[in-house]
Every structure is written in C-alpha cells, then in structure tokens.
Design a protein around this motif. Structure first.
Motif, mmCIF file in Angstrom:
data_model
loop_
_atom_site.group_PDB
_atom_site.id
_atom_site.type_symbol
_atom_site.label_atom_id
_atom_site.label_comp_id
_atom_site.label_asym_id
_atom_site.label_seq_id
_atom_site.Cartn_x
_atom_site.Cartn_y
_atom_site.Cartn_z
ATOM 1 N N LEU A 58 18.166 1.625 67.235
ATOM 2 C CA LEU A 58 18.892 0.546 66.577
ATOM 3 C C LEU A 58 18.178 -0.784 66.787
ATOM 4 N N ASP A 59 18.177 -1.612 65.762
ATOM 5 C CA ASP A 59 17.737 -2.992 65.950
ATOM 6 C C ASP A 59 18.780 -3.746 66.760
ATOM 7 N N LEU A 60 20.044 -3.474 66.441
ATOM 8 C CA LEU A 60 21.149 -4.180 67.088
ATOM 9 C C LEU A 60 22.354 -3.263 67.218
ATOM 10 N N ALA A 61 22.903 -3.207 68.431
ATOM 11 C CA ALA A 61 24.171 -2.523 68.672
ATOM 12 C C ALA A 61 25.233 -3.586 68.912
ATOM 13 N N ILE A 62 26.246 -3.595 68.067
ATOM 14 C CA ILE A 62 27.342 -4.546 68.196
ATOM 15 C C ILE A 62 28.529 -3.816 68.800
ATOM 16 N N ILE A 63 29.019 -4.317 69.910
ATOM 17 C CA ILE A 63 30.154 -3.678 70.587
ATOM 18 C C ILE A 63 31.393 -4.516 70.316
ATOM 19 N N GLY A 64 32.250 -4.027 69.430
ATOM 20 C CA GLY A 64 33.453 -4.750 69.058
ATOM 21 C C GLY A 64 33.477 -5.082 67.580
ATOM 22 N N GLY A 65 34.634 -4.872 66.938
ATOM 23 C CA GLY A 65 34.732 -5.051 65.491
ATOM 24 C C GLY A 65 35.694 -6.122 65.061
ATOM 25 N N GLY A 66 35.841 -7.173 65.867
ATOM 26 C CA GLY A 66 36.673 -8.306 65.484
ATOM 27 C C GLY A 66 35.883 -9.311 64.659
ATOM 28 N N PRO A 67 36.389 -10.535 64.524
ATOM 29 C CA PRO A 67 35.699 -11.557 63.733
ATOM 30 C C PRO A 67 34.265 -11.815 64.182
ATOM 31 N N ALA A 68 34.014 -11.827 65.495
ATOM 32 C CA ALA A 68 32.657 -12.074 65.994
ATOM 33 C C ALA A 68 31.724 -10.925 65.634
ATOM 34 N N GLY A 69 32.154 -9.693 65.892
ATOM 35 C CA GLY A 69 31.314 -8.534 65.615
ATOM 36 C C GLY A 69 31.040 -8.339 64.137
ATOM 37 N N LEU A 70 32.071 -8.503 63.316
ATOM 38 C CA LEU A 70 31.900 -8.330 61.876
ATOM 39 C C LEU A 70 30.975 -9.390 61.296
ATOM 40 N N THR A 71 31.150 -10.642 61.717
ATOM 41 C CA THR A 71 30.294 -11.706 61.198
ATOM 42 C C THR A 71 28.854 -11.503 61.640
ATOM 43 N N ALA A 72 28.672 -11.085 62.887
ATOM 44 C CA ALA A 72 27.319 -10.802 63.371
ATOM 45 C C ALA A 72 26.681 -9.686 62.546
ATOM 46 N N TRP A 102 36.912 -8.472 55.257
ATOM 47 C CA TRP A 102 35.730 -8.678 56.116
ATOM 48 C C TRP A 102 34.894 -7.416 56.300
ATOM 49 N N PRO A 103 35.481 -6.266 56.642
ATOM 50 C CA PRO A 103 34.651 -5.070 56.871
ATOM 51 C C PRO A 103 33.850 -4.670 55.637
ATOM 52 N N GLU A 104 34.479 -4.668 54.457
ATOM 53 C CA GLU A 104 33.778 -4.277 53.237
ATOM 54 C C GLU A 104 32.603 -5.205 52.950
ATOM 55 N N GLN A 105 32.818 -6.509 53.149
ATOM 56 C CA GLN A 105 31.745 -7.467 52.907
ATOM 57 C C GLN A 105 30.572 -7.232 53.849
ATOM 58 N N ALA A 106 30.866 -7.004 55.131
ATOM 59 C CA ALA A 106 29.802 -6.806 56.117
ATOM 60 C C ALA A 106 29.026 -5.525 55.852
ATOM 61 N N MET A 107 29.746 -4.479 55.480
ATOM 62 C CA MET A 107 29.097 -3.185 55.295
ATOM 63 C C MET A 107 28.329 -3.096 53.982
ATOM 64 N N LYS A 108 28.594 -4.011 53.074
ATOM 65 C CA LYS A 108 27.877 -4.034 51.802
ATOM 66 C C LYS A 108 26.379 -4.236 52.005
#
Length: 309
Positions: A2-16, A65-71
């Motif tokens: 992985l280039d980046l592993a994000i731990i947590g799916g709240g506003p911070a994780g999704l925006t990141a 938010w999730p749909e936008q990030a995953m796009k």
C-alpha cells in the motif's frame, strides 16, 4: 504494498482518502469496521458545517462522503486494525483476522470514544438506562424526565435535543460554569424544561431489573444529597482517544503521545515517526469538529503525497 493505510473511516480518514487518491496515490486502503462516516453520524443536529445552510443530522451530512472518496480509487476494507509496527522504512499493518499488509505510510484517524464518568452503577446500568447517545436512545424517553451529566458542548447540545422529546431534562454538572460555547449555553437557558443542577457530584445511579430508576447527586459545598427519579441518564464527560493500533508489545507507542494518549503531531500532521501521520480527534489539541477533522485529513494527505515523492 500500500502507498497509504488509513486507519479509521470518519471525516478525517475519508477526506485523507479523497485527497490522497485524487492526488495520485494508487494503492490506498481505509480500514473501518463499520460503515464509513464516523461518530458524527450519531449527532442529531449540525448547523455549523460550512456551506450547509440548513440544520441536518450527522447521518445526512456524511451520506455522500464515502462515494465521493471512493470514486477516485480509495478502497474500504471492513476490518479492524489491531497493531501497526515499523520495520525499516515499511509499516506492517495487522488486522483483527491476523492478516498483515505492508504500507509505505500510515494515517491514524481512529478518533475517540465517550469516556466513562466512573460513578457507582454506571457499568451495571450501561445500556439499561445509561447512554452516551441522545440521538440513539432519546426516543425511548419520550414524555419522560431524564438527566444529562456533563458541562461541555456535547452535554449541553444533547440536553437541548432531549428537551424537545422529554418532559424535563436535568442538566447535572460538577461546576457552576460550563465549558461550552456561549451560543450553546444561551440556547440551553432558553429551554424552559431544562433544570440546571450544578456544583454537584454524582453519587450513584440506581435501578432494578428493568433498568435505571433514579440518580443521586451530592452538593459539593453543603454535601446535601438530592434524588432525581429518572429512568434515563445520558453521560457526556469527555472522550478517550483510540490509540490502540500504535501501541507496541512493550507498552510503548509507535510515536510520541501526551499524558492523555493523544498523538503528538506538527502542523503537517506528522508524528515523531517518519511516514506515520495522525488526524482528527486522536491527535493533540483537536477541536473535535467535523470541519477540523476533514481539514486534518486533507493536510495529512497532501504531505503524505510529498513524503512518498
């Protein structure tokens, strides 16, 4: 890898995740046990998110938010990260099922959870009359009297919310002044069915096999005991950060933390460990606001892209 592993799916994780993938990182996975959105999805009313002129629930705010990030290529793995270690320049991320993934960088965006107050009966009646979510459980006390414990923004905001459902709300606070924003306090004082019970300590919450039946408080000056016969008690006395993933076998942490366990970061969301970043409520001096967590996530992602090169 992985280039980046994000731990947590709240506003911070999704925006990141949004900024990292849109910024060019190809392999970015966000680890979140439940549906993305974070704890703000349990909030009843949000009126201070920029660009949103109407009052809305946290669930409505986070819906897209999730749909936008995953796009842009963010992947969501519905799994809990149990541990993160660093070997050389590579992070090894272990999930609850024992799987280990390697990553060039890690963003800790696990947030925080409501803190227990520690009074007698709290553990016994938690979930049976004691709650930390007015939005979740307020409906069960429609037309009844309840107590809210705490003196910060969350406590007072939830007391106001409950005042619209319940016949009466006792706002119980250990001091005679509040830590909430002046506008929040003013809103609360305008509610005729909220009674302030201040400068008291909670002695105990009591009940029977069916659940809570009352709350006893002691005046800090006179030591007089007052009995509040309520079937519901809502506790808002702060939060504990979720830093378990970066705790090491010897009890130390993968990076520097303060006495409260909050992750120490700089203005770029960098920790003391190269390649490890933290954003949102898990970091020091977090404002505990959605817009601030989102800003943290964006800041972290921009700097992670630069770090990877």
């Amino acid at each position: 890898m992985l280039d980046l592993a994000i731990i947590g799916g709240g506003p911070a994780g999704l925006t990141a995740g949004l900024y990292a993938t849109r910024g060019g990182l190809k392999n970015v996975t966000m680890f979140e046990m439940g549906m993305p959105g974070g704890q703000i999805t349990g909030s009843s009313e949000i009126e201070n998110y920029p660009g949103q002129g109407e009052i809305m629930s946290g669930m409505d705010l986070m819906a897209n938010w999730p749909e936008q990030a995953m796009k842009f290529g963010l992947k969501h793995e519905m799994n809990q990260v149990s541990n993160v270690v660093k070997e050389g320049d590579i992070f090894k991320v272990t999930t609850a099922d024992g799987n280990i993934q390697e990553a060039k960088t890690v963003l800790l965006a696990t947030g925080s959870v409501p803190r227990r107050a520690g009074f007698k009966g709290e553990n016994e009646f938690f979930g049976r009359g004691i709650s930390t979510c007015a939005t979740c459980d307020g409906f069960f006390y429609k037309g009844k009297e309840v107590a809210v414990i705490g003196g910060g923004d969350s406590a007072i905001e939830e007391a106001v919310y409950l005042s619209k459902i319940c016949s009466k709300v006792y706002l119980v606070h250990r001091r005679d002044t509040y830590r909430a924003a002046p506008s929040t306090i003013e809103h609360m004082k305008a509610c005729e069915n909220i009674e302030e019970v201040t400068n008291v300590m909670v002695e105990e919450v009591y009940g029977d096999a069916m659940g809570v039946t009352g709350l006893k408080v002691k005046n800090r000056e006179t030591e007089e005991i007052r009995d509040l016969p309520v079937p519901g008690v809502f506790v808002f006395v702060g939060r504990d950060v979720l830093n378990e993933p970066i705790k090491q076998e010897d009890g130390s942490f993968l990076c520097d933390v303060n006495e409260q366990g909050e992750v120490i970061v700089d203005l770029k969301m960098k920790t003391s460990t190269p390649g490890l970043y933290a954003a949102g409520d898990v970091r020091i001096d977090a404002a505990k606001q959605v817009v601030c967590a989102a800003g943290d996530g964006a800041t972290a992602a921009v700097n992670i892209i630069e770090y990877i090169g």
